[in-house]
Design a protein around this motif. Structure first.
Motif, PDB file in Angstrom:
ATOM      1  N   GLY A 110       0.820  -1.198   0.000  1.00  0.00           N
ATOM      2  CA  GLY A 110       0.000   0.000   0.000  1.00  0.00           C
ATOM      3  C   GLY A 110       0.861   1.258   0.000  1.00  0.00           C
ATOM      4  O   GLY A 110       1.908   1.317  -0.647  1.00  0.00           O
ATOM      5  N   ASP A 111       0.441   2.229   0.758  1.00  0.00           N
ATOM      6  CA  ASP A 111       1.112   3.531   0.845  1.00  0.00           C
ATOM      7  C   ASP A 111       1.910   3.574   2.154  1.00  0.00           C
ATOM      8  O   ASP A 111       1.336   3.512   3.239  1.00  0.00           O
ATOM      9  CB  ASP A 111       0.055   4.632   0.824  1.00  0.00           C
ATOM     10  CG  ASP A 111       0.641   6.035   0.818  1.00  0.00           C
ATOM     11  OD1 ASP A 111       1.794   6.215   1.254  1.00  0.00           O
ATOM     12  OD2 ASP A 111      -0.067   6.963   0.394  1.00  0.00           O
ATOM     13  N   TRP A 112       3.232   3.670   2.050  1.00  0.00           N
ATOM     14  CA  TRP A 112       4.041   3.636   3.269  1.00  0.00           C
ATOM     15  C   TRP A 112       3.741   4.817   4.191  1.00  0.00           C
ATOM     16  O   TRP A 112       3.901   4.702   5.420  1.00  0.00           O
ATOM     17  CB  TRP A 112       5.532   3.570   2.950  1.00  0.00           C
ATOM     18  CG  TRP A 112       6.159   4.787   2.332  1.00  0.00           C
ATOM     19  CD1 TRP A 112       6.452   4.987   1.025  1.00  0.00           C
ATOM     20  CD2 TRP A 112       6.584   5.978   3.026  1.00  0.00           C
ATOM     21  NE1 TRP A 112       7.034   6.216   0.836  1.00  0.00           N
ATOM     22  CE2 TRP A 112       7.138   6.847   2.057  1.00  0.00           C
ATOM     23  CE3 TRP A 112       6.571   6.385   4.353  1.00  0.00           C
ATOM     24  CZ2 TRP A 112       7.638   8.104   2.384  1.00  0.00           C
ATOM     25  CZ3 TRP A 112       7.079   7.632   4.687  1.00  0.00           C
ATOM     26  CH2 TRP A 112       7.604   8.477   3.711  1.00  0.00           C
ATOM     27  N   THR A 208      -7.743  -4.087   8.774  1.00  0.00           N
ATOM     28  CA  THR A 208      -8.175  -4.666   7.515  1.00  0.00           C
ATOM     29  C   THR A 208      -6.959  -5.055   6.675  1.00  0.00           C
ATOM     30  O   THR A 208      -5.826  -4.621   6.953  1.00  0.00           O
ATOM     31  CB  THR A 208      -9.027  -3.669   6.719  1.00  0.00           C
ATOM     32  OG1 THR A 208      -8.195  -2.547   6.344  1.00  0.00           O
ATOM     33  CG2 THR A 208     -10.212  -3.170   7.550  1.00  0.00           C
ATOM     34  N   ASP A 209      -7.186  -5.835   5.617  1.00  0.00           N
ATOM     35  CA  ASP A 209      -6.080  -6.180   4.723  1.00  0.00           C
ATOM     36  C   ASP A 209      -5.500  -4.930   4.070  1.00  0.00           C
ATOM     37  O   ASP A 209      -4.288  -4.864   3.818  1.00  0.00           O
ATOM     38  CB  ASP A 209      -6.551  -7.159   3.646  1.00  0.00           C
ATOM     39  CG  ASP A 209      -6.500  -8.609   4.113  1.00  0.00           C
ATOM     40  OD1 ASP A 209      -5.560  -8.958   4.850  1.00  0.00           O
ATOM     41  OD2 ASP A 209      -7.395  -9.385   3.749  1.00  0.00           O
ATOM     42  N   GLU A 210      -6.342  -3.945   3.786  1.00  0.00           N
ATOM     43  CA  GLU A 210      -5.830  -2.702   3.204  1.00  0.00           C
ATOM     44  C   GLU A 210      -4.893  -1.995   4.173  1.00  0.00           C
ATOM     45  O   GLU A 210      -3.811  -1.528   3.787  1.00  0.00           O
ATOM     46  CB  GLU A 210      -6.974  -1.771   2.818  1.00  0.00           C
ATOM     47  CG  GLU A 210      -6.497  -0.463   2.196  1.00  0.00           C
ATOM     48  CD  GLU A 210      -7.638   0.470   1.810  1.00  0.00           C
ATOM     49  OE1 GLU A 210      -7.349   1.555   1.282  1.00  0.00           O
ATOM     50  OE2 GLU A 210      -8.809   0.113   2.052  1.00  0.00           O
ATOM     51  N   GLN A 211      -5.287  -1.919   5.438  1.00  0.00           N
ATOM     52  CA  GLN A 211      -4.416  -1.290   6.432  1.00  0.00           C
ATOM     53  C   GLN A 211      -3.111  -2.067   6.589  1.00  0.00           C
ATOM     54  O   GLN A 211      -2.033  -1.479   6.709  1.00  0.00           O
ATOM     55  CB  GLN A 211      -5.146  -1.204   7.771  1.00  0.00           C
ATOM     56  CG  GLN A 211      -6.276  -0.181   7.804  1.00  0.00           C
ATOM     57  CD  GLN A 211      -7.022  -0.213   9.124  1.00  0.00           C
ATOM     58  OE1 GLN A 211      -7.466  -1.273   9.581  1.00  0.00           O
ATOM     59  NE2 GLN A 211      -7.146   0.939   9.765  1.00  0.00           N
ATOM     60  N   ILE A 212      -3.213  -3.392   6.585  1.00  0.00           N
ATOM     61  CA  ILE A 212      -2.002  -4.211   6.695  1.00  0.00           C
ATOM     62  C   ILE A 212      -1.083  -3.962   5.505  1.00  0.00           C
ATOM     63  O   ILE A 212       0.143  -3.920   5.646  1.00  0.00           O
ATOM     64  CB  ILE A 212      -2.371  -5.705   6.818  1.00  0.00           C
ATOM     65  CG1 ILE A 212      -3.053  -5.964   8.162  1.00  0.00           C
ATOM     66  CG2 ILE A 212      -1.121  -6.586   6.688  1.00  0.00           C
ATOM     67  CD1 ILE A 212      -3.563  -7.378   8.337  1.00  0.00           C
ATOM     68  N   SER A 213      -1.674  -3.757   4.311  1.00  0.00           N
ATOM     69  CA  SER A 213      -0.844  -3.490   3.133  1.00  0.00           C
ATOM     70  C   SER A 213      -0.060  -2.188   3.291  1.00  0.00           C
ATOM     71  O   SER A 213       1.078  -2.072   2.820  1.00  0.00           O
ATOM     72  CB  SER A 213      -1.711  -3.432   1.868  1.00  0.00           C
ATOM     73  OG  SER A 213      -2.439  -2.221   1.777  1.00  0.00           O
ATOM     74  N   HIS A 214      -0.637  -1.205   3.979  1.00  0.00           N
ATOM     75  CA  HIS A 214       0.068   0.056   4.217  1.00  0.00           C
ATOM     76  C   HIS A 214       1.225  -0.149   5.200  1.00  0.00           C
ATOM     77  O   HIS A 214       2.326   0.403   5.003  1.00  0.00           O
ATOM     78  CB  HIS A 214      -0.893   1.108   4.762  1.00  0.00           C
ATOM     79  CG  HIS A 214      -1.998   1.476   3.829  1.00  0.00           C
ATOM     80  ND1 HIS A 214      -1.809   1.618   2.478  1.00  0.00           N
ATOM     81  CD2 HIS A 214      -3.332   1.751   4.069  1.00  0.00           C
ATOM     82  CE1 HIS A 214      -2.969   1.964   1.902  1.00  0.00           C
ATOM     83  NE2 HIS A 214      -3.882   2.034   2.844  1.00  0.00           N
ATOM     84  N   ILE A 215       0.987  -0.938   6.252  1.00  0.00           N
ATOM     85  CA  ILE A 215       2.055  -1.215   7.215  1.00  0.00           C
ATOM     86  C   ILE A 215       3.159  -2.037   6.552  1.00  0.00           C
ATOM     87  O   ILE A 215       4.358  -1.821   6.800  1.00  0.00           O
ATOM     88  CB  ILE A 215       1.495  -1.937   8.455  1.00  0.00           C
ATOM     89  CG1 ILE A 215       0.525  -1.001   9.196  1.00  0.00           C
ATOM     90  CG2 ILE A 215       2.626  -2.381   9.393  1.00  0.00           C
ATOM     91  CD1 ILE A 215      -0.179  -1.646  10.373  1.00  0.00           C
ATOM     92  N   MET A 216       2.784  -2.967   5.681  1.00  0.00           N
ATOM     93  CA  MET A 216       3.780  -3.732   4.929  1.00  0.00           C
ATOM     94  C   MET A 216       4.636  -2.798   4.079  1.00  0.00           C
ATOM     95  O   MET A 216       5.858  -2.977   3.985  1.00  0.00           O
ATOM     96  CB  MET A 216       3.082  -4.774   4.049  1.00  0.00           C
ATOM     97  CG  MET A 216       2.445  -5.913   4.820  1.00  0.00           C
ATOM     98  SD  MET A 216       1.441  -6.989   3.764  1.00  0.00           S
ATOM     99  CE  MET A 216       2.670  -7.581   2.588  1.00  0.00           C
TER     100      MET A 216
END
Length: 228
Positions: A110-112, A208-216
């Motif tokens: 996602g967005d760092w 959410t998976d979207e939030q996890i993608s940002h943390i990733m």
């Protein structure tokens, strides 16, 4: 006994002292005819926690009430022990964690920048005189409470391992992304009975998976300050 909640040991100690000393313990039950004088310390503690007005009849953000939040699921019950789990328990916990995990359709980062905000935010599930309102603001991960990410950030935790230069040291391949997603979603897959929360695969979905993608992305994106 006390597979249900995390404060029961303290309540049991209180109940034991009260019973031993002959102190009166107010029942406070909602129409209950329970005879607390016939209860053991453990039974009394559980009674006070789950069958009286000890907690507010207040709806939680994830649904249910105080008692629902205090009731443990199977994995939490397995990890309710002093010290590290034995080999058999650890294996059972890992198996439960892996059985509950479902991989997302994709593992895109996602967005760092949003990931940095989520890592810094402890907003989410506090209850009391000033409740966290999810209709006004999304929950965060509170990752800074336990990990070091960016050396330029002054207040970060040391309970968990440092994640400084995480992506720079490990790269950004599919295997790395999958591992990071698995650990954030349910860290018991690799670290049975860890103190780290299950952010997606626990009793309630904290992120959410979207939030996890940002943390990733915050961990793995080469442009992230974690990797610079």
């Amino acid at each position: 006994m006390f597979k249900k909640n995390a404060v029961a040991a303290g309540m049991a100690a209180f109940a034991s002292v009260a019973l031993t000393a002959g102190c009166a313990v107010a029942d406070g039950s909602k129409g209950s005819d329970a005879d607390i004088s016939e209860m053991s310390a453990d039974e009394l503690a559980e009674h006070l926690i789950f069958e009286t007005d000890s907690f507010r009849d207040q709806e939680m953000q994830e649904g249910g009430d105080w008692a629902d939040r205090m009731t443990q699921d199977e994995l939490q019950q397995a990890c309710s022990m002093k010290g590290d789990p034995d080999g058999e328990t650890a294996g059972e916990v890992v198996a439960m964690a892996r059985a509950s995990y479902e991989a997302p359709e994709n593992l895109e980062l996602g967005d760092w920048r949003k990931g940095a905000e989520l890592a810094d935010s402890g907003y989410g599930y506090r209850m009391g005189h000033k409740n966290d309102d999810h209709s006004q603001r999304d929950p965060g991960g509170n990752c800074y409470n336990c990990h070091v990410f960016d050396p330029e950030v002054s207040e970060q935790g040391t309970i968990g391992p440092s994640l400084e230069n995480y992506g720079a040291n490990r790269g950004d391949g599919e295997a790395v992304r999958r591992y990071v997603h698995e650990v954030i979603s349910n860290p018991h897959q690799y670290f049975p009975c860890t103190q780290m929360p299950r952010f997606r695969d626990g009793k309630e979905q904290l992120l959410t998976d979207e939030q996890i993608s940002h943390i990733m992305a915050y961990l793995l994106d080469p442009e992230s300050p974690v990797n610079n």
